[in-house]
Motif scaffolding. Sequence first.
Motif, PDB file in Angstrom:
ATOM      1  N   GLU A 163       0.980 -27.563  25.496  1.00 43.45           N
ATOM      2  CA  GLU A 163       0.628 -27.218  25.704  1.00 43.45           C
ATOM      3  C   GLU A 163       1.161 -26.233  27.024  1.00 43.45           C
ATOM      4  O   GLU A 163       1.289 -25.318  26.765  1.00 43.45           O
ATOM      5  CB  GLU A 163      -0.403 -27.627  27.025  1.00 43.45           C
TER       6      GLU A 163
ATOM      7  N   ALA B 152      -7.549 -32.408  32.107  1.00 46.91           N
ATOM      8  CA  ALA B 152      -7.629 -31.169  30.973  1.00 46.91           C
ATOM      9  C   ALA B 152      -8.312 -30.280  31.121  1.00 46.91           C
ATOM     10  O   ALA B 152      -7.739 -28.970  30.960  1.00 46.91           O
ATOM     11  CB  ALA B 152      -8.125 -32.003  30.252  1.00 46.91           C
TER      12      ALA B 152
ATOM     13  N   ALA C 108      -5.644 -28.480  33.195  1.00 45.17           N
ATOM     14  CA  ALA C 108      -4.403 -27.176  31.852  1.00 45.17           C
ATOM     15  C   ALA C 108      -5.099 -25.939  31.638  1.00 45.17           C
ATOM     16  O   ALA C 108      -4.305 -24.820  31.204  1.00 45.17           O
ATOM     17  CB  ALA C 108      -4.445 -28.066  31.119  1.00 45.17           C
ATOM     18  N   GLY C 109      -6.303 -26.015  31.281  1.00 46.95           N
ATOM     19  CA  GLY C 109      -7.503 -24.395  31.108  1.00 46.95           C
ATOM     20  C   GLY C 109      -7.261 -23.649  31.992  1.00 46.95           C
ATOM     21  O   GLY C 109      -6.642 -22.310  32.377  1.00 46.95           O
TER      22      GLY C 109
ATOM     23  N   SER D 129      -5.291 -29.055  22.280  1.00 42.63           N
ATOM     24  CA  SER D 129      -5.817 -29.723  23.388  1.00 42.63           C
ATOM     25  C   SER D 129      -6.512 -30.160  23.538  1.00 42.63           C
ATOM     26  O   SER D 129      -8.228 -30.204  22.855  1.00 42.63           O
ATOM     27  CB  SER D 129      -5.193 -27.988  23.721  1.00 42.63           C
TER      28      SER D 129
ATOM     29  N   THR E  18     -10.572 -28.440  27.903  1.00 39.97           N
ATOM     30  CA  THR E  18      -9.342 -27.457  28.023  1.00 39.97           C
ATOM     31  C   THR E  18      -9.710 -25.905  27.645  1.00 39.97           C
ATOM     32  O   THR E  18      -9.584 -25.068  27.757  1.00 39.97           O
ATOM     33  CB  THR E  18      -7.969 -27.795  27.582  1.00 39.97           C
TER      34      THR E  18
END
Length: 123
Positions: free
Chosen positions: A13, A45, A48-49, A99, A103
Amino acid sequence: DVTWAWAHLLPREATLWNRLAVADRRHSIAVARRFVELAPEASPAHIAGALLHDVGKVEADLGTLGRVMATVVGPRTERFRSYRDHEAIGVRLLEVAGSDPATIALVGSSGPLAAALRAADDV
């Protein structure tokens, strides 16, 4: 700020995130920080998204003027189409990167925290 972002991203990522233009990386960090304020229950997560919500735009490779044009005139060229479809492209890129499903869902504008991400991005 970059270190904060990398701390929330898987290695593949982070490689995708690093492909974003500097202005887009700054934007993603600002959005992710607002997202955490709006959704303190967000998992790593989800964060991260939020950081990767625009990662699909790397496929279009448009500058500022091109992005404005793509928004105004619509999907008349392949690059304009890619820009306008950046969420679906981002989902595909993150699936390939391995991922977390949370995410991927957030980048695709779905899941329980999608509204919080939209609010953080619309500021």
